[in-house]
Design a protein around this motif. Structure first.
Motif, PDB file in Angstrom:
ATOM      1  N   GLU A 199       1.569  -8.816  -7.275  1.00 20.30           N
ATOM      2  CA  GLU A 199       2.331  -7.539  -7.101  1.00 20.30           C
ATOM      3  C   GLU A 199       2.078  -6.861  -5.979  1.00 20.30           C
ATOM      4  N   ALA A 200       0.863  -6.844  -5.483  1.00 16.22           N
ATOM      5  CA  ALA A 200       0.640  -6.310  -4.418  1.00 16.22           C
ATOM      6  C   ALA A 200       1.496  -6.755  -2.897  1.00 16.22           C
ATOM      7  N   GLU A 201       1.481  -7.909  -3.166  1.00 16.20           N
ATOM      8  CA  GLU A 201       2.225  -8.512  -1.809  1.00 16.20           C
ATOM      9  C   GLU A 201       3.673  -7.906  -2.047  1.00 16.20           C
ATOM     10  N   GLU A 202       4.345  -8.075  -3.465  1.00 14.22           N
ATOM     11  CA  GLU A 202       5.850  -7.591  -3.425  1.00 14.22           C
ATOM     12  C   GLU A 202       5.777  -6.153  -3.109  1.00 14.22           C
ATOM     13  N   LEU A 203       5.086  -5.109  -3.489  1.00 12.82           N
ATOM     14  CA  LEU A 203       5.022  -3.824  -3.103  1.00 12.82           C
ATOM     15  C   LEU A 203       5.097  -3.719  -1.409  1.00 12.82           C
ATOM     16  N   TRP A 204       3.944  -4.487  -0.752  1.00 11.78           N
ATOM     17  CA  TRP A 204       3.947  -4.501   0.425  1.00 11.78           C
ATOM     18  C   TRP A 204       5.188  -4.718   1.288  1.00 11.78           C
ATOM     19  N   ARG A 205       5.809  -5.623   0.655  1.00 15.80           N
ATOM     20  CA  ARG A 205       7.066  -6.238   1.325  1.00 15.80           C
ATOM     21  C   ARG A 205       8.119  -5.342   1.293  1.00 15.80           C
ATOM     22  N   GLN A 206       8.158  -4.274   0.277  1.00 19.71           N
ATOM     23  CA  GLN A 206       9.011  -3.306  -0.120  1.00 19.71           C
ATOM     24  C   GLN A 206       8.805  -2.095   0.873  1.00 19.71           C
ATOM     25  N   LYS A 207       7.470  -1.568   0.800  1.00 16.80           N
ATOM     26  CA  LYS A 207       7.131  -0.793   1.491  1.00 16.80           C
ATOM     27  C   LYS A 207       7.304  -0.876   3.020  1.00 16.80           C
ATOM     28  N   GLU A 208       6.748  -2.130   3.530  1.00 13.16           N
ATOM     29  CA  GLU A 208       7.104  -2.418   5.034  1.00 13.16           C
ATOM     30  C   GLU A 208       8.394  -2.555   5.488  1.00 13.16           C
ATOM     31  N   ALA A 209       9.329  -3.111   4.356  1.00 12.15           N
ATOM     32  CA  ALA A 209      10.961  -2.736   4.925  1.00 12.15           C
ATOM     33  C   ALA A 209      11.148  -1.399   4.971  1.00 12.15           C
ATOM     34  N   GLU A 210      10.648  -0.481   4.134  1.00 10.04           N
ATOM     35  CA  GLU A 210      11.167   0.907   3.925  1.00 10.04           C
ATOM     36  C   GLU A 210      10.652   1.774   5.352  1.00 10.04           C
ATOM     37  N   ILE A 211       9.484   1.197   5.620  1.00  6.93           N
ATOM     38  CA  ILE A 211       8.768   1.969   7.075  1.00  6.93           C
ATOM     39  C   ILE A 211       9.622   1.494   8.272  1.00  6.93           C
ATOM     40  N   GLU A 237       0.620   4.622  12.066  1.00  6.93           N
ATOM     41  CA  GLU A 237      -0.326   5.393  11.235  1.00  6.93           C
ATOM     42  C   GLU A 237       0.269   5.505   9.715  1.00  6.93           C
ATOM     43  N   GLU A 238       1.699   5.412   9.720  1.00  4.63           N
ATOM     44  CA  GLU A 238       2.436   5.211   8.465  1.00  4.63           C
ATOM     45  C   GLU A 238       1.821   3.836   7.751  1.00  4.63           C
ATOM     46  N   ARG A 239       2.054   2.604   8.742  1.00 12.09           N
ATOM     47  CA  ARG A 239       1.605   1.536   8.035  1.00 12.09           C
ATOM     48  C   ARG A 239       0.308   1.266   7.533  1.00 12.09           C
ATOM     49  N   ARG A 240      -0.643   2.209   8.250  1.00  8.70           N
ATOM     50  CA  ARG A 240      -2.014   2.022   7.883  1.00  8.70           C
ATOM     51  C   ARG A 240      -2.117   2.795   6.374  1.00  8.70           C
ATOM     52  N   ARG A 241      -1.475   3.788   6.454  1.00 11.65           N
ATOM     53  CA  ARG A 241      -1.641   4.636   5.177  1.00 11.65           C
ATOM     54  C   ARG A 241      -0.839   3.864   4.021  1.00 11.65           C
ATOM     55  N   GLY A 242       0.127   3.020   4.331  1.00 10.23           N
ATOM     56  CA  GLY A 242       0.970   2.237   3.289  1.00 10.23           C
ATOM     57  C   GLY A 242      -0.010   1.294   2.970  1.00 10.23           C
ATOM     58  N   GLU A 243      -0.639   0.480   3.786  1.00  8.63           N
ATOM     59  CA  GLU A 243      -1.586  -0.582   3.483  1.00  8.63           C
ATOM     60  C   GLU A 243      -2.826   0.032   2.351  1.00  8.63           C
ATOM     61  N   GLU A 244      -3.369   1.114   2.943  1.00  6.85           N
ATOM     62  CA  GLU A 244      -4.155   1.711   1.886  1.00  6.85           C
ATOM     63  C   GLU A 244      -3.664   2.163   0.664  1.00  6.85           C
ATOM     64  N   GLN A 245      -2.622   2.557   0.585  1.00  8.76           N
ATOM     65  CA  GLN A 245      -2.021   2.919  -0.855  1.00  8.76           C
ATOM     66  C   GLN A 245      -1.775   1.687  -1.480  1.00  8.76           C
ATOM     67  N   ILE A 246      -1.386   0.587  -0.859  1.00 13.94           N
ATOM     68  CA  ILE A 246      -0.859  -0.600  -1.810  1.00 13.94           C
ATOM     69  C   ILE A 246      -2.697  -1.421  -2.035  1.00 13.94           C
ATOM     70  N   ARG A 247      -3.614  -1.175  -1.244  1.00 16.02           N
ATOM     71  CA  ARG A 247      -5.000  -1.613  -1.673  1.00 16.02           C
ATOM     72  C   ARG A 247      -5.230  -1.046  -2.997  1.00 16.02           C
ATOM     73  N   LEU A 248      -5.257   0.231  -3.062  1.00 19.17           N
ATOM     74  CA  LEU A 248      -5.588   1.191  -3.960  1.00 19.17           C
ATOM     75  C   LEU A 248      -4.844   0.838  -5.429  1.00 19.17           C
ATOM     76  N   GLN A 249      -3.453   0.635  -5.303  1.00 18.73           N
ATOM     77  CA  GLN A 249      -2.652   0.302  -6.184  1.00 18.73           C
ATOM     78  C   GLN A 249      -3.058  -1.320  -6.667  1.00 18.73           C
ATOM     79  N   GLU A 250      -3.282  -2.007  -5.824  1.00 21.61           N
ATOM     80  CA  GLU A 250      -3.621  -3.608  -6.398  1.00 21.61           C
ATOM     81  C   GLU A 250      -5.003  -3.298  -7.129  1.00 21.61           C
ATOM     82  N   GLU A 251      -6.042  -2.613  -6.758  1.00 20.89           N
ATOM     83  CA  GLU A 251      -7.365  -2.537  -7.555  1.00 20.89           C
ATOM     84  C   GLU A 251      -7.022  -1.923  -8.989  1.00 20.89           C
TER      85      GLU A 251
END
Length: 431
Positions: free
Chosen positions: A110-122, A169-183
């Motif tokens: 699920e985290a990988e899917e969310l990151w793909r969506q987030k990366e596309a948005e960024i 910076e936006e990518r780093r914030r997005g990765e951190e947000q996805i990691r927290l959601q994954e946990e």
């Protein structure tokens, strides 16, 4: 009619719709008996053919398939119980690890899917912003191109670097947000799977529900067996009662004798409504060929005149008056309309448009019942309900004024339902 149905093992849907539930139950029971009789006859013939050598005995084919057990060091079948072997983890620990692994993999997916969506948005966000900024710079650059081309280029590079920094910076914030959601998702899935494991322990309740359903199913089967037994008991009761009253097996001797003496002819002359003496009762006119089933009202009228009038169908016993319960070719709805305001036990007999015979319409306390009367042979009997055979239609009616039609319904003929209109609905049959 019944013999034809059992021979073909088929009943016309329109005729089936005319039968009551009890008639359908008994008819299907007799059809099943006929199926069993044919099967036993075929099995007996096969056995006889094999015994006489006319047919080789059935030989069971040998199969190459076999089963072989894995044996242990002691020569016995090798068995492994999870958690009890050397080095095995306890079942609870294995279960916990499996649940945690399943939760981790699901959360990772699920985290990988969310990151793909987030990366596309960024990517889209900064691509659009950069395009807009470039458009603005080009607009300004067009104005100052002649003044300071170099300054415009430096400004463009600085803005490009600034947007690139913001994108990182936006990518780093997005990765951190996805990691927290994954946990967080891994924890949620862990507890969901854990609860599912706890709920599986409630299977005992489901087992008890299954046993209750099984008990109800068995009770329903027993009830169907009791209904079938009641139908068989009713069949035997009617047969014994009819034998005691002497109304079984065919016509009376008056209709069996082809030649009649003068005294019988005189008696029939006083009974029939015609003014001229009737011809000897030698059966219907042989020039009349009855179709397999009624095709039209004209054919039904001819059938009644050719076959039923000589048998005094519809007349009262020993008189030339038409019975008050007799009606012509009327529909089921008309019969129910005539019986609507009468009490339970009221009845009428109408000429059927479905079979060569009649329909007895009976008034219940709430509603109506309709019984088909087969008159295609040389007797009268209810189709699928009453095995008794009566010489005349009046014999059948009089018999069931004292004897119920079915055990389950307890129908007893009490009050005849007469005519309501003039001329009567049977006038075409006697013209």
């Amino acid at each position: 009619m019944l013999q034809q149905i059992l021979q073909d093992m088929y009943i016309d849907p329109e005729l089936l719709a005319e039968l009551s539930d009890v008639q359908k139950h008994i008819l299907f029971y007799k059809m099943r008996e006929e199926q069993l009789r044919r099967w036993r006859e075929r099995e007996a013939w096969d056995a006889l053919a094999q015994a006489e050598g006319l047919r080789p005995a059935k030989v069971k084919r040998a199969s190459n398939k076999h089963l072989q057990w894995l044996l242990g060091a002691d020569g016995e079948v090798w068995v492994w119980v999870m958690g009890e072997g050397p080095g095995d983890k306890p079942y609870e620990e294995i279960s916990e690890e499996l649940i945690a692994e399943r939760a981790r993999l699901q959360a990772q997916k699920e985290a990988e899917e969310l990151w793909r969506q987030k990366e596309a948005e960024i990517t889209k966000k900064f691509r659009d912003a950069l395009a807009n900024e470039k458009a603005r710079i080009l607009a300004e650059k067009w104005k100052v191109e002649m003044e300071d081309r170099k300054a415009a280029k430096i400004l463009e590079e600085r803005i490009h670097e600034e947007f690139k920094r913001k994108e990182e910076e936006e990518r780093r914030r997005g990765e951190e947000q996805i990691r927290l959601q994954e946990e967080q998702r891994a924890k949620e899935l862990y507890w969901t799977l854990k609860q599912a494991q706890l709920h599986s322990q409630a299977s005992e309740n489901e087992e008890r529900e299954w046993e209750e359903q099984l008990r109800r199913s068995k009770a329903a089967d027993e009830e169907r067996s009791r209904r079938a037994q009641r139908a068989r008991d009713e069949y035997r009761r009617h047969s014994l009662r009819a034998i005691q009253k002497g109304t079984v097996a065919g016509l009376s001797t008056m209709f069996q004798e082809l030649g009649q003496n003068h005294e019988q002819e005189a008696r029939l002359y006083h009974q029939l409504p015609d003014t001229s003496p009737p011809s000897p009762l030698t059966g219907p006119d042989r020039t009349w060929e009855r179709p397999l089933r009624p095709l039209s009202r004209e054919v039904i009228v001819r059938w009644f005149k050719e076959e039923q009038l000589p048998r005094r169908a519809g007349f009262e016993r020993n008189t030339k008056s038409i019975a008050p319960w007799f009606h012509g070719i009327i529909s089921r709805e008309s019969a129910e309309d005539l019986l609507e305001n009468m009490t339970e036990g009221a009845f009428l007999v109408r000429v059927s448009e479905k079979i060569w015979g009649y329909t007895l319409s009976y008034r219940l306390q709430r509603g109506f019942k309709h019984f088909l009367v087969d008159a295609s042979g040389d007797f009268y009997s209810f189709l699928g309900v009453d095995p008794n055979r009566h010489a005349t239609l009046t014999d059948l009616i009089d018999f069931h004024k004292e004897e119920i039609i079915t055990v389950s319904g307890g129908e007893l003929l009490q009050e005849p339902c007469g005519q309501r209109d003039s001329p009567p609905d049977y006038h075409l049959l006697f013209e």
